[in-house]
Design an enzyme around this catalytic site. Structure first.
Site, PDB file in Angstrom:
ATOM      1  N   TYR A  73       5.303  22.293   8.769  1.00  0.00           N
ATOM      2  CA  TYR A  73       5.763  21.133   7.994  1.00  0.00           C
ATOM      3  C   TYR A  73       6.931  20.441   8.689  1.00  0.00           C
ATOM      4  O   TYR A  73       6.947  19.215   8.830  1.00  0.00           O
ATOM      5  CB  TYR A  73       6.179  21.596   6.595  1.00  0.00           C
ATOM      6  N   ASN A  98       3.750   7.905   2.347  1.00  0.00           N
ATOM      7  CA  ASN A  98       4.452   8.912   1.558  1.00  0.00           C
ATOM      8  C   ASN A  98       3.707  10.242   1.486  1.00  0.00           C
ATOM      9  O   ASN A  98       4.342  11.296   1.473  1.00  0.00           O
ATOM     10  CB  ASN A  98       4.668   8.382   0.138  1.00  0.00           C
ATOM     11  N   LYS A 102       7.170  16.551  10.101  1.00  0.00           N
ATOM     12  CA  LYS A 102       8.166  15.586   9.644  1.00  0.00           C
ATOM     13  C   LYS A 102       9.039  15.087  10.807  1.00  0.00           C
ATOM     14  O   LYS A 102       9.512  13.942  10.783  1.00  0.00           O
ATOM     15  CB  LYS A 102       9.026  16.194   8.541  1.00  0.00           C
ATOM     16  N   VAL A 149      13.799  16.540  -4.189  1.00  0.00           N
ATOM     17  CA  VAL A 149      13.570  15.566  -5.258  1.00  0.00           C
ATOM     18  C   VAL A 149      12.666  16.212  -6.303  1.00  0.00           C
ATOM     19  O   VAL A 149      11.682  16.871  -5.956  1.00  0.00           O
ATOM     20  CB  VAL A 149      12.904  14.282  -4.708  1.00  0.00           C
ATOM     21  N   LEU A 162       0.865  -1.183   0.000  1.00  0.00           N
ATOM     22  CA  LEU A 162       0.000   0.000   0.000  1.00  0.00           C
ATOM     23  C   LEU A 162       0.896   1.225   0.000  1.00  0.00           C
ATOM     24  O   LEU A 162       1.737   1.383   0.888  1.00  0.00           O
ATOM     25  CB  LEU A 162      -0.912  -0.002   1.228  1.00  0.00           C
TER      26      LEU A 162
END
Length: 248
Positions: free
Chosen positions: A150, A89, A154, A181, A18
């Protein structure tokens, strides 16, 4: 061979992975790599049209791949599927001088509440041995200005992962520290220090079985973080503020 074998220990007959946020970027790239390895996929996302496009891409790299939709807000995962891998993710990181109350709530809901609840939901369904990959960020280690909420989320992802890794017996948990990325939300060009999502995904899966609870999958990111950590803090403060103000 070694790392491939370590990933394939989770490839029991009919195994599913998943992946959240799998219709774009890093999530999609990891899903493609898992499909190539032989996994069936449960694809989480918000957009049904994007899901169909990703489904066709997964089947193109592995015609035997079974693909199940998992639309955001729906908790309807079939209990009987052999689920062995979870990749948390999905996330969001609004860069603003004055983040709104709505952005605060939505960032915490997507980056913290959702993966926490999803992990709790999935764990009883997972087959042993199992694997959980949680996407954290360099912001958890070096919080930049204008990304306070944020960065906080994280840091939570990282701590949550390490605590779970120490708690669970038959499920390995890894926190992945991610730098820049190239994705749909980060349109800066691909460079040595900013890999494509596809390149990054390959590095992620090569780290499975490393025995580490927290890891920086892409080694140039690790080098970058190390070199920055050697600078005086006042230099880091000045440089990061200037860089983030350009983003705004």
């Amino acid at each position: 061979m070694g790392n491939s074998f370590k990933l394939k220990q989770y490839l029991v007959p009919g195994a599913f992975a998943l992946v959240t946020g799998a219709t774009d970027g890093i999530g999609k790239a990891i899903a493609v790599e898992l499909a190539k390895t032989g996994f069936n996929l449960v694809i989480h996302g918000r957009n049904k049209e994007k899901f169909e496009l990703v489904k066709q891409e997964l089947i193109a790299v592995n015609p035997a791949c079974k693909v199940i939709p998992f639309m955001h807000g729906e908790w309807n995962l079939p209990a009987e599927i052999p689920l062995t891998v979870l990749v948390n993710n999905v996330g969001v990181g609004p860069i603003e001088r004055f983040i709104t109350s709505q952005d605060i709530e939505s960032t915490i809901a997507l980056n913290v509440t959702f993966p926490t609840k999803l992990t709790r939901y999935v764990l009883p369904l997972m087959k042993a041995p199992g694997l959980i990959l949680n996407i954290s960020s360099y912001a958890a280690l070096m919080p930049p200005p204008y990304l306070a909420v944020y960065a906080g989320t994280k840091a939570y992802n990282n701590a949550f992962s390490i605590a779970l890794a120490r708690e669970l017996k038959n499920v390995k948990v890894m926190s992945l520290i991610v730098g820049s990325v190239h994705t749909a939300s980060n349109k800066k060009p691909v460079t040595f220090m900013r890999p494509s999502a596809a390149t990054f995904a390959k590095h992620v899966l090569k780290k499975v079985g490393s025995g580490k609870k927290r890891i920086i999958p892409y080694w140039p990111h690790a080098l970058q973080i190390f070199l920055i950590s050697l600078l005086p803090e006042r230099w880091i403060d000045k440089a990061t503020k200037a860089a983030m103000e350009k983003e705004i």
